[in-house]
Design an enzyme around this catalytic site. Sequence first.
Site: not given
Ligand code: NDP
Length: 279
Positions: A66, A93, A162, A166
């Site tokens: 986490d 990310n 959110y 950002k």
């Molecule tokens: P996903 O939900 O597909 O991926 C998010 C990732 O973040 C997962 O691997 C998740 O891992 C990890 N994560 C979240 N919370 C935790 C935590 N507490 N500890 C460890 N890992 C964590 O979303 P995206 O790929 O879309 O998101 C990636 C980035 O892109 C983010 O910062 C998001 O804000 C940004 N973004 C996304 C957009 C979109 O439209 N998709 C648009 C603009 C920005 P797990 O669940 O295994 O913990």
Amino acid sequence: MARFSGKVALVTGSSNGIGRAAAILFALDGAKVTTTGRNAQRLEETRQEILKSGIPESHVLAVACDLGSEQGQDELINSTIKSFGRLDILVNNAGAAFTDSQGRTGLDQDVSDYDKVMHINMRSVITLTQKAKKYLIETKGEIVNVSSVAAGPQAHVDMMYYGMSKAALDNFTRCAAIDLIQHGVRVNSVSPGGVTTGFGEAMGLPVGGFDNLWHFMESRKECLPCGKIGQPEDIANIILFLADRKLSFYIIGQSIVADGGSTLVMGVQAHDMKTLMGM
Ligand code: NDP
């Protein structure tokens, strides 16, 4: 020779979405990669995707933790250094958004959601960067943050906290860039618009909630001028560009917007996004 050969990249949030795509591209381009997320099964899927391209097992480290806990962050940094001996690239990310259990948005949304979103999207970026700093200074490395067009300047009332997290991250990128460039470390960021990932479901939207919004946008040029929603690789390629000093050395503390033109028109804001997402 592959362009990241001999380099070590740590990509947070690489158990899914944009982070997974970036980890795969880094590995294909020669880097040793630390992948991480809380979900061990999805992390293993990322590892298998990388190995299936013929990358040796010794090039991939998977750390399930986490990121919101400092203990998890210590484990991430320490195991990367123990396994690979160095750190050249940190991709901040991982990120999340949280829906209110009663469907409230804007100023009515419970402030506990503000605390949660700031904790993962901002505080954990600060502390992980602090822990990585000395290793990145040693290698004169690169940091790439993943922000969002939700940072503004337009108002995203349905995801207000959110967007605020950002916007804070964007200012962190600028300040950290100036703080660290004196040590030879570059900091930059990418600001995606809509991208097809697991983000909607992770934030508690009904299955297909985000897809619905994306389809709606794709069919309206006042929402998405390019007519096609982004894929994780579209953003991952920009992350690699910003991590590649040969290509982007003159870019310091900037965020590259990749959104199919949506922020130039912002027509989607005039529609009922809350209903479209099923909130
Ligand atoms: P996903 O939900 O597909 O991926 C998010 C990732 O973040 C997962 O691997 C998740 O891992 C990890 N994560 C979240 N919370 C935790 C935590 N507490 N500890 C460890 N890992 C964590 O979303 P995206 O790929 O879309 O998101 C990636 C980035 O892109 C983010 O910062 C998001 O804000 C940004 N973004 C996304 C957009 C979109 O439209 N998709 C648009 C603009 C920005 P797990 O669940 O295994 O913990």
